[in-house]
Motif scaffolding. Structure first.
Motif, PDB file in Angstrom:
ATOM      1  N   SER A 298      -5.399   3.237  12.877  1.00 66.14           N
ATOM      2  CA  SER A 298      -4.695   4.031  11.876  1.00 66.14           C
ATOM      3  C   SER A 298      -4.220   5.351  12.467  1.00 66.14           C
ATOM      4  CB  SER A 298      -5.619   4.286  10.679  1.00 66.14           C
ATOM      5  OG  SER A 298      -4.978   5.084   9.716  1.00 66.14           O
ATOM      6  N   ALA A 299      -5.092   6.022  13.223  1.00 66.78           N
ATOM      7  CA  ALA A 299      -4.727   7.305  13.829  1.00 66.78           C
ATOM      8  C   ALA A 299      -3.621   7.127  14.855  1.00 66.78           C
ATOM      9  CB  ALA A 299      -5.956   7.945  14.472  1.00 66.78           C
ATOM     10  N   CYS A 300      -3.690   6.053  15.632  1.00 62.71           N
ATOM     11  CA  CYS A 300      -2.673   5.811  16.657  1.00 62.71           C
ATOM     12  C   CYS A 300      -1.318   5.527  16.024  1.00 62.71           C
ATOM     13  CB  CYS A 300      -3.106   4.639  17.549  1.00 62.71           C
ATOM     14  SG  CYS A 300      -2.046   4.403  19.001  1.00 62.71           S
ATOM     15  N   ILE A 301      -1.298   4.723  14.955  1.00 61.18           N
ATOM     16  CA  ILE A 301      -0.035   4.432  14.276  1.00 61.18           C
ATOM     17  C   ILE A 301       0.522   5.698  13.622  1.00 61.18           C
ATOM     18  CG2 ILE A 301       1.021   3.198  12.344  1.00 61.18           C
ATOM     19  CD1 ILE A 301      -0.732   0.810  13.011  1.00 61.18           C
ATOM     20  N   ALA A 302      -0.346   6.478  12.994  1.00 58.66           N
ATOM     21  CA  ALA A 302       0.120   7.716  12.341  1.00 58.66           C
ATOM     22  C   ALA A 302       0.749   8.664  13.358  1.00 58.66           C
ATOM     23  CB  ALA A 302      -1.050   8.392  11.630  1.00 58.66           C
ATOM     24  N   ALA A 303       0.095   8.829  14.507  1.00 62.04           N
ATOM     25  CA  ALA A 303       0.637   9.700  15.546  1.00 62.04           C
ATOM     26  C   ALA A 303       1.948   9.148  16.096  1.00 62.04           C
ATOM     27  CB  ALA A 303      -0.386   9.869  16.664  1.00 62.04           C
TER      28      ALA A 303
ATOM     29  N   ALA B 134       2.343   5.274  25.770  1.00 61.05           N
ATOM     30  CA  ALA B 134       1.373   4.713  26.718  1.00 61.05           C
ATOM     31  C   ALA B 134       0.152   5.621  26.840  1.00 61.05           C
ATOM     32  CB  ALA B 134       2.036   4.519  28.079  1.00 61.05           C
ATOM     33  N   GLU B 135       0.392   6.912  26.990  1.00 59.40           N
ATOM     34  CA  GLU B 135      -0.716   7.866  27.124  1.00 59.40           C
ATOM     35  C   GLU B 135      -1.571   7.889  25.857  1.00 59.40           C
ATOM     36  OE1 GLU B 135       1.390  11.424  28.011  1.00 59.40           O
ATOM     37  OE2 GLU B 135       1.882  10.789  30.073  1.00 59.40           O
ATOM     38  N   ARG B 136      -0.913   7.753  24.708  1.00 55.21           N
ATOM     39  CA  ARG B 136      -1.646   7.759  23.430  1.00 55.21           C
ATOM     40  C   ARG B 136      -2.567   6.546  23.346  1.00 55.21           C
ATOM     41  NH1 ARG B 136       2.584   7.663  20.151  1.00 55.21           N
ATOM     42  NH2 ARG B 136       2.849   9.898  20.487  1.00 55.21           N
ATOM     43  N   ALA B 137      -2.056   5.377  23.725  1.00 54.96           N
ATOM     44  CA  ALA B 137      -2.880   4.166  23.683  1.00 54.96           C
ATOM     45  C   ALA B 137      -4.116   4.329  24.564  1.00 54.96           C
ATOM     46  CB  ALA B 137      -2.063   2.962  24.127  1.00 54.96           C
ATOM     47  N   LEU B 138      -3.937   4.879  25.756  1.00 55.28           N
ATOM     48  CA  LEU B 138      -5.075   5.073  26.661  1.00 55.28           C
ATOM     49  C   LEU B 138      -6.045   6.113  26.107  1.00 55.28           C
ATOM     50  CD1 LEU B 138      -3.397   4.996  30.194  1.00 55.28           C
ATOM     51  CD2 LEU B 138      -4.531   3.135  28.959  1.00 55.28           C
ATOM     52  N   SER B 139      -5.508   7.164  25.504  1.00 56.52           N
ATOM     53  CA  SER B 139      -6.375   8.224  24.989  1.00 56.52           C
ATOM     54  C   SER B 139      -7.249   7.739  23.841  1.00 56.52           C
ATOM     55  CB  SER B 139      -5.537   9.426  24.538  1.00 56.52           C
ATOM     56  OG  SER B 139      -4.841   9.143  23.331  1.00 56.52           O
ATOM     57  N   TYR B 140      -6.803   6.688  23.151  1.00 60.53           N
ATOM     58  CA  TYR B 140      -7.590   6.103  22.065  1.00 60.53           C
ATOM     59  C   TYR B 140      -8.454   4.939  22.549  1.00 60.53           C
ATOM     60  CZ  TYR B 140      -5.097   8.785  18.469  1.00 60.53           C
ATOM     61  OH  TYR B 140      -4.601   9.790  17.687  1.00 60.53           O
ATOM     62  N   GLY B 141      -8.593   4.798  23.854  1.00 61.00           N
ATOM     63  CA  GLY B 141      -9.455   3.746  24.402  1.00 61.00           C
ATOM     64  C   GLY B 141      -8.816   2.381  24.420  1.00 61.00           C
TER      65      GLY B 141
ATOM     66  N   PHE C 182       0.840  -1.193   0.000  1.00 54.57           N
ATOM     67  CA  PHE C 182       0.000   0.000   0.000  1.00 54.57           C
ATOM     68  C   PHE C 182       0.877   1.245   0.000  1.00 54.57           C
ATOM     69  CE2 PHE C 182      -2.481  -3.364   1.869  1.00 54.57           C
ATOM     70  CZ  PHE C 182      -3.758  -3.181   1.356  1.00 54.57           C
ATOM     71  N   ASP C 183       0.287   2.354  -0.424  1.00 51.65           N
ATOM     72  CA  ASP C 183       1.012   3.625  -0.403  1.00 51.65           C
ATOM     73  C   ASP C 183       1.048   4.239   0.993  1.00 51.65           C
ATOM     74  OD1 ASP C 183       1.688   3.599  -3.089  1.00 51.65           O
ATOM     75  OD2 ASP C 183      -0.234   4.503  -3.680  1.00 51.65           O
ATOM     76  N   SER C 184       0.176   3.772   1.895  1.00 53.10           N
ATOM     77  CA  SER C 184       0.151   4.330   3.242  1.00 53.10           C
ATOM     78  C   SER C 184      -0.323   3.277   4.241  1.00 53.10           C
ATOM     79  CB  SER C 184      -0.783   5.540   3.314  1.00 53.10           C
ATOM     80  OG  SER C 184      -2.130   5.148   3.142  1.00 53.10           O
ATOM     81  N   VAL C 185       0.096   3.439   5.487  1.00 52.07           N
ATOM     82  CA  VAL C 185      -0.398   2.590   6.576  1.00 52.07           C
ATOM     83  C   VAL C 185      -1.902   2.758   6.712  1.00 52.07           C
ATOM     84  CG1 VAL C 185      -0.378   2.285   9.083  1.00 52.07           C
ATOM     85  CG2 VAL C 185       1.786   2.488   7.837  1.00 52.07           C
ATOM     86  N   ARG C 186      -2.367   3.988   6.523  1.00 49.38           N
ATOM     87  CA  ARG C 186      -3.802   4.260   6.658  1.00 49.38           C
ATOM     88  C   ARG C 186      -4.623   3.385   5.713  1.00 49.38           C
ATOM     89  NH1 ARG C 186      -7.276   8.276   4.322  1.00 49.38           N
ATOM     90  NH2 ARG C 186      -8.973   8.868   5.749  1.00 49.38           N
ATOM     91  N   ASN C 187      -4.196   3.273   4.460  1.00 53.46           N
ATOM     92  CA  ASN C 187      -4.947   2.447   3.509  1.00 53.46           C
ATOM     93  C   ASN C 187      -4.845   0.964   3.835  1.00 53.46           C
ATOM     94  OD1 ASN C 187      -5.962   4.573   2.048  1.00 53.46           O
ATOM     95  ND2 ASN C 187      -4.335   4.573   0.526  1.00 53.46           N
ATOM     96  N   ALA C 188      -3.704   0.542   4.364  1.00 52.88           N
ATOM     97  CA  ALA C 188      -3.560  -0.854   4.789  1.00 52.88           C
ATOM     98  C   ALA C 188      -4.548  -1.175   5.901  1.00 52.88           C
ATOM     99  CB  ALA C 188      -2.129  -1.120   5.243  1.00 52.88           C
ATOM    100  N   VAL C 189      -4.643  -0.289   6.891  1.00 59.88           N
ATOM    101  CA  VAL C 189      -5.554  -0.528   8.012  1.00 59.88           C
ATOM    102  C   VAL C 189      -7.006  -0.446   7.555  1.00 59.88           C
ATOM    103  CG1 VAL C 189      -6.302   0.307  10.275  1.00 59.88           C
ATOM    104  CG2 VAL C 189      -3.867   0.248   9.716  1.00 59.88           C
ATOM    105  N   LYS C 190      -7.317   0.460   6.632  1.00 63.16           N
ATOM    106  CA  LYS C 190      -8.674   0.522   6.082  1.00 63.16           C
ATOM    107  C   LYS C 190      -9.060  -0.805   5.427  1.00 63.16           C
ATOM    108  CE  LYS C 190      -9.649   5.388   5.022  1.00 63.16           C
ATOM    109  NZ  LYS C 190      -9.898   6.326   3.900  1.00 63.16           N
TER     110      LYS C 190
END
Length: 451
Positions: free
Chosen positions: A345-350, A397-404, A223-231
């Motif tokens: 996707s958002a968590c990996i991108a961040a 760690a904080e990012r993972a928690l913030s995304y539930g 894929f051209d992006s991780v986002r499209n792979a996760v989609k």
């Protein structure tokens, strides 16, 4: 150290009793930044009564006991910060029953996943949980292991049906049953699985087996992006496709695996995928999966050739070695988090943005079918203790928690992730401590871990 208790263990276990420094040092493990603490004694056990005798003696004298199997955990679960007795279960490796009709196997805790699957050849069944390493199944239950097959077949939490558990006073508790469900009392089996040896020690497990699929198709998608792979993963799973494994490699991971395993993949984010189905429906499944890949701009190459499949998954399991070879002179610091698939996707991108801004080399691999991804921070000696690295790990760690999500999807807590337990569980951590105190009032079962 209680010398009287030690001498009693020496007398009983003779050549299975070890106090030699070099031997004991094999029975400790800790993540970088935490001191390696070998046990005072290592005793190799061969049956349930051996464990009962050790725990009973240690409960009378206050000696800590630390169970271990194949010693593949990575968060310090088998470290011995308070000394004590390491109970080596690796020789408790008998498969006592394979019940083809019930699709279960009853085993001692030292049986490894590869050993069990070798014994299941020609039965039409297999044990599905594959964390990568040839771990002992007792240890896999203790750490609630999962791995590449979990998206279809579940983790250890759903693949243990019953167990025998040695409690802190040496008594034996039977938890769960061979029935597929029960409404009788508290679910103590679920409490024991993932407790990392802090509530009891497994002496026997009955695990679920699964039918070997009639047909397996595996392959790679670029894929051209991780986002499209996760989609693609999200839409494919929503369509009900029989995906058994679906692993994400970002560009740094692809580069390293290409160099180590001669894969020749384009330098793009990739999915490694495996479909399990019967022959009648496989053609339709392949067509539908291909449609999902193309919808999100990906290219796909699939094959039913077992040799090609083996090369692909060996390369995936060899990623640790590939990363160390690619980033020569560095030591990998592993970590993992898990978030809802809708936020992956958002968590990996961040996280990739954070990696770039922090100036890190940290290839990423993910069990994206269940929202779990791993980073291997490739660092030079001593670098892991710098504020730059510790602040990055805190942000992750904080990012993972913030995304539930959760701060560990499968590595567990041990000593390595204790510092984040309160942030994740808040007041529920006090409930965990109360359970630990009630079941192990002397705190001899794998102390200084998890709580």
């Amino acid at each position: 150290m209680n010398m009287s208790a030690i001498e009693k263990l020496r007398e009983k276990f003779e050549n299975r009793f070890h106090t030699e420094q070099t031997f004991r040092e094999k029975y400790c493990q800790a993540p970088t930044g935490i001191a390696l603490n070998p046990p005072d004694v290592v005793v190799t056990v061969r049956n349930e009564q051996d464990i009962v005798d050790i725990v009973t003696l240690c409960s009378r004298t206050g000696l800590p006991v630390i169970p271990c199997g194949a010693r593949t955990s990575i968060e310090g679960q088998i470290n011995a910060p308070q000394g004590g007795v390491s109970i080596d279960c690796s020789e408790m490796n008998a498969i006592t029953d394979i019940n083809i009709e019930d699709m279960t196997a009853t085993i001692q805790p030292g049986v490894t996943r590869e050993q069990l699957n070798d014994a299941l050849q020609n039965t039409g069944l297999f044990f599905s949980v594959d964390p990568g390493a040839n771990a002992s199944i007792g240890g896999m239950a203790a750490t609630r292991a999962s791995g590449t097959n979990s998206v279809r077949y579940g983790t250890m939490a759903t693949n243990v049906q019953a167990a025998r558990l040695i409690m802190a006073d040496g008594s034996v508790a039977k938890v769960g049953s061979r029935a597929v469900k029960s409404a009788m009392g508290l679910d103590l089996l679920s409490l024991a699985i993932g407790s990392e040896g802090t509530l009891g020690i497994f002496s026997e497990l009955t695990v679920n087996l699964h039918p070997v699929p009639e047909m397996i198709i595996s392959g790679v998608c670029a894929f051209d992006s991780v986002r499209n792979a996760v989609k693609t993963v999200t839409s494919a799973l929503k369509s009900g496709l029989p995906i058994a494994r679906i692993e994400l490699l970002n560009i740094p991971a692809v580069r390293a695996c290409n160099a180590y395993s001669s894969l020749g993949l384009p330098k793009k984010p990739h999915l490694f995928v495996e479909l399990h189905s019967n022959m009648l429906s496989m053609a339709g499944n392949v067509a539908l999966f291909t449609e999902h890949v193309h919808k999100h701009g990906g290219d796909v190459q699939l094959s039913e050739d077992p040799a090609e499949r083996e090369i692909l998954w060996i390369a995936r399991h060899d990623a640790w070695w590939a990363f160390h070879a690619f980033y020569e002179g560095c030591q990998g610091i592993p970590t993992d988090v898990c978030v809802p698939l809708s936020r992956l996707s958002a968590c990996i991108a961040a996280t990739e943005k954070d990696i770039a801004e922090t100036g890190l080399n940290a290839p990423l691999i993910g069990h994206v079918g269940d929202g779990n991804f791993h980073l291997l921070l490739m660092l030079h000696e001593g670098e892991e203790e710098t504020s730059r690295i510790q602040e990055f790990l805190n942000r992750l760690a904080e990012r993972a928690l913030s995304y539930g999500g959760t701060i560990s999807g499968e590595h567990g807590v041990g000593q390595g992730k204790i510092k984040w337990m309160s942030a994740q569980h808040e007041t529920a951590l006090e409930l965990m401590k109360a359970i630990k105190s009630a079941l192990d009032p002397l705190n001899i079962l794998n102390p200084a871990k998890m709580y």
